[in-house]
Design a protein around this motif. Structure first.
Motif, PDB file in Angstrom:
ATOM      1  N   UNK A  67     -11.408 -31.994  48.344  1.00  0.00           N
ATOM      2  CA  UNK A  67     -11.558 -30.658  47.756  1.00  0.00           C
ATOM      3  C   UNK A  67     -10.693 -30.476  46.500  1.00  0.00           C
ATOM      4  N   UNK A  68      -9.439 -30.915  46.560  1.00  0.00           N
ATOM      5  CA  UNK A  68      -8.527 -30.751  45.422  1.00  0.00           C
ATOM      6  C   UNK A  68      -9.012 -31.523  44.202  1.00  0.00           C
ATOM      7  N   UNK A  69      -9.487 -32.723  44.445  1.00  0.00           N
ATOM      8  CA  UNK A  69      -9.960 -33.545  43.338  1.00  0.00           C
ATOM      9  C   UNK A  69     -11.236 -32.971  42.725  1.00  0.00           C
ATOM     10  N   UNK A  70     -12.094 -32.441  43.597  1.00  0.00           N
ATOM     11  CA  UNK A  70     -13.357 -31.878  43.108  1.00  0.00           C
ATOM     12  C   UNK A  70     -13.117 -30.628  42.257  1.00  0.00           C
ATOM     13  N   UNK A  71     -12.067 -29.887  42.562  1.00  0.00           N
ATOM     14  CA  UNK A  71     -11.762 -28.661  41.815  1.00  0.00           C
ATOM     15  C   UNK A  71     -10.801 -28.905  40.637  1.00  0.00           C
ATOM     16  N   UNK A  72     -10.434 -30.159  40.452  1.00  0.00           N
ATOM     17  CA  UNK A  72      -9.417 -30.472  39.452  1.00  0.00           C
ATOM     18  C   UNK A  72      -9.860 -30.128  38.034  1.00  0.00           C
ATOM     19  N   UNK A  73     -11.158 -30.271  37.765  1.00  0.00           N
ATOM     20  CA  UNK A  73     -11.634 -29.978  36.408  1.00  0.00           C
ATOM     21  C   UNK A  73     -11.334 -28.542  36.003  1.00  0.00           C
ATOM     22  N   UNK A  74     -11.392 -27.615  36.963  1.00  0.00           N
ATOM     23  CA  UNK A  74     -11.050 -26.215  36.668  1.00  0.00           C
ATOM     24  C   UNK A  74      -9.599 -26.110  36.184  1.00  0.00           C
ATOM     25  N   UNK A  75      -8.714 -26.798  36.911  1.00  0.00           N
ATOM     26  CA  UNK A  75      -7.290 -26.726  36.576  1.00  0.00           C
ATOM     27  C   UNK A  75      -7.015 -27.368  35.213  1.00  0.00           C
ATOM     28  N   UNK A  76      -7.652 -28.495  34.954  1.00  0.00           N
ATOM     29  CA  UNK A  76      -7.427 -29.193  33.686  1.00  0.00           C
ATOM     30  C   UNK A  76      -7.977 -28.371  32.523  1.00  0.00           C
ATOM     31  N   UNK A  77      -9.161 -27.797  32.691  1.00  0.00           N
ATOM     32  CA  UNK A  77      -9.758 -26.969  31.644  1.00  0.00           C
ATOM     33  C   UNK A  77      -8.883 -25.744  31.373  1.00  0.00           C
ATOM     34  N   UNK A  78      -8.376 -25.136  32.437  1.00  0.00           N
ATOM     35  CA  UNK A  78      -7.493 -23.971  32.263  1.00  0.00           C
ATOM     36  C   UNK A  78      -6.189 -24.360  31.575  1.00  0.00           C
ATOM     37  N   UNK A  79      -5.691 -25.553  31.860  1.00  0.00           N
ATOM     38  CA  UNK A  79      -4.472 -26.021  31.212  1.00  0.00           C
ATOM     39  C   UNK A  79      -4.710 -26.192  29.713  1.00  0.00           C
ATOM     40  N   UNK A  80      -5.871 -26.718  29.355  1.00  0.00           N
ATOM     41  CA  UNK A  80      -6.206 -26.833  27.928  1.00  0.00           C
ATOM     42  C   UNK A  80      -6.338 -25.442  27.296  1.00  0.00           C
ATOM     43  N   UNK A  81      -6.858 -24.503  28.056  1.00  0.00           N
ATOM     44  CA  UNK A  81      -6.959 -23.129  27.559  1.00  0.00           C
ATOM     45  C   UNK A  81      -5.569 -22.542  27.314  1.00  0.00           C
ATOM     46  N   UNK A  82      -4.627 -22.845  28.229  1.00  0.00           N
ATOM     47  CA  UNK A  82      -3.243 -22.377  28.042  1.00  0.00           C
ATOM     48  C   UNK A  82      -2.653 -22.936  26.750  1.00  0.00           C
ATOM     49  N   UNK A 104     -14.572 -31.449  29.232  1.00  0.00           N
ATOM     50  CA  UNK A 104     -14.464 -31.551  30.684  1.00  0.00           C
ATOM     51  C   UNK A 104     -15.318 -30.498  31.374  1.00  0.00           C
ATOM     52  N   UNK A 105     -15.288 -29.286  30.807  1.00  0.00           N
ATOM     53  CA  UNK A 105     -15.988 -28.162  31.447  1.00  0.00           C
ATOM     54  C   UNK A 105     -16.679 -27.323  30.358  1.00  0.00           C
ATOM     55  N   UNK A 106     -17.875 -27.724  29.956  1.00  0.00           N
ATOM     56  CA  UNK A 106     -18.561 -27.105  28.805  1.00  0.00           C
ATOM     57  C   UNK A 106     -18.829 -25.612  28.937  1.00  0.00           C
ATOM     58  N   UNK A 107     -18.887 -25.102  30.144  1.00  0.00           N
ATOM     59  CA  UNK A 107     -19.219 -23.687  30.327  1.00  0.00           C
ATOM     60  C   UNK A 107     -18.001 -22.821  30.615  1.00  0.00           C
ATOM     61  N   UNK A 108     -16.832 -23.371  30.451  1.00  0.00           N
ATOM     62  CA  UNK A 108     -15.613 -22.617  30.746  1.00  0.00           C
ATOM     63  C   UNK A 108     -15.509 -21.394  29.817  1.00  0.00           C
ATOM     64  N   UNK A 109     -15.510 -20.203  30.414  1.00  0.00           N
ATOM     65  CA  UNK A 109     -15.563 -18.965  29.636  1.00  0.00           C
ATOM     66  C   UNK A 109     -14.333 -18.794  28.754  1.00  0.00           C
ATOM     67  N   UNK A 110     -13.166 -19.072  29.306  1.00  0.00           N
ATOM     68  CA  UNK A 110     -11.925 -18.920  28.522  1.00  0.00           C
ATOM     69  C   UNK A 110     -11.955 -19.800  27.286  1.00  0.00           C
TER      70      UNK A 110
END
Length: 326
Positions: free
Chosen positions: A63-78, A102-108
């Motif tokens: 589960x953690x690995x599958x959700x990792x892209x969210x965390x990495x994309x948010x880190x780039x947003x930061x 990594x996450x083309x549809x990331x709203x931020x």
């Protein structure tokens, strides 16, 4: 009866320990550390994303690995937001692009991309404005940059203020030319500014001044050349009248009208000295048509009677050499 031989001892084959869990725990720890240290996708084989991918290879449902892209994309947003706050648009775009890979549809990230693009264009526009690249060269001027922003964000305050800034810059240029009485150049700047912002009050006021200034200059030239009331539309009187139509109490135009009347008085006096009473009378008449209360012309009007004026004028001319000799 012979005793049975003892059975061979049972040798248990050791069950190999499954090291996947240990590997996953280690990889999760490494990934978390890399994430905290913002080693998100670099350096190769020592970044958060590579660690999470290794975990998925070992445990496709982790589960953690599958959700990792969210965390990495948010880190780039930061990271992008920090650079954006410093107006470093190139660095902002770099982090946004990495995150979107990594996450083309990331709203931020998409919002940050828009802000970075807008910020960069506004920065280019502001630089162009300072350098007076107002509407030229094409695609590299303040007006075009501000318009680019307004195409996607019609109410962007900075872009709208920028358009006003461009118009006011043209007003500044026009005022400098007016101060030097360069009316044609002033009008050219005013016209350019009004193309950018047709309702700009400064430019509209300067347009009137430029028009008046040009007409006054034309009137003054015509007056010096004794084009007083002719030819039509190219004489001092017509030019001054056009100014007075715009500003009925304009001092210079009113003084100009008096100047025309006095010019006719000069001409009339010249003709009287030559005893050309008919021509003198005509000049007086023209002058009084322009300024009926002109005292010089009214006085001269009395002298256009040849029977009354000629003897006095002749006597005056006769005495003139004697008065000079004294």
């Amino acid at each position: 009866m012979a005793s049975a031989e003892p059975a061979d001892p049972v040798i248990e084959t050791p069950v190999p320990i499954d090291n996947n869990e240990q590997k996953i725990e280690k990889l999760l720890s490494q990934a978390a550390t890399a994430l905290r240290e913002y080693r998100l996708t670099t350096p190769k084989n020592n970044n958060a994303r590579d660690y999470y991918r290794q975990i998925i290879d070992l445990d496709p449902k982790n589960d953690k690995a599958l959700k990792a892209d969210n965390s990495i994309a948010d880190a780039y947003a930061d990271l992008a937001e920090r650079k954006l706050a410093k107006l470093d648009y190139e660095a902002t775009r770099k982090y946004v692009q990495r995150g979107l890979a990594i996450q083309p549809e990331n709203f931020r990230l998409l919002r940050l991309q828009e802000k970075a693009d807008t910020g960069k264009i506004l920065a280019q526009a502001d630089t162009a404005l300072k350098e007076y690249r107002l509407t030229k060269p094409k695609n590299n001027n303040a007006y075009d940059y501000y318009q680019q922003v307004l195409e996607s964000q019609p109410r962007n305050e900075k872009a709208l203020k920028g358009i006003t800034g461009v118009a006011n810059a043209y007003a500044d240029l026009a005022e400098r030319k007016l101060d030097k009485f360069e009316y044609t150049e002033a009008r050219a700047y005013v016209d350019r500014g009004l193309t950018v912002q047709p309702e700009n009050t400064r430019l509209l006021g300067l347009q009137e001044k430029a028009n008046i200034g040009k007409m006054l200059a034309q009137a003054d030239t015509a007056l010096k050349e004794y084009r007083l009331t002719k030819p039509k539309n190219n004489n001092a009187y017509d030019y001054y009248q056009r100014v007075l139509e715009l500003q009925p109490q304009h001092d210079k135009a009113l003084e100009g009208i008096t100047g025309i009347a006095n010019a006719y008085a000069d001409l009339a006096e010249s003709k009287l000295d030559q005893f050309e009473y008919k021509a003198a009378k005509e000049y007086v008449h023209r002058g009084l048509t322009i300024q009926s209360e002109n005292t010089r012309l009214l006085a001269l009007q009395k002298n256009t009677n040849a029977f009354r004026d000629a003897p006095k004028r002749m006597w005056k001319q006769f005495l003139s050499p004697f008065s000079k000799a004294q």
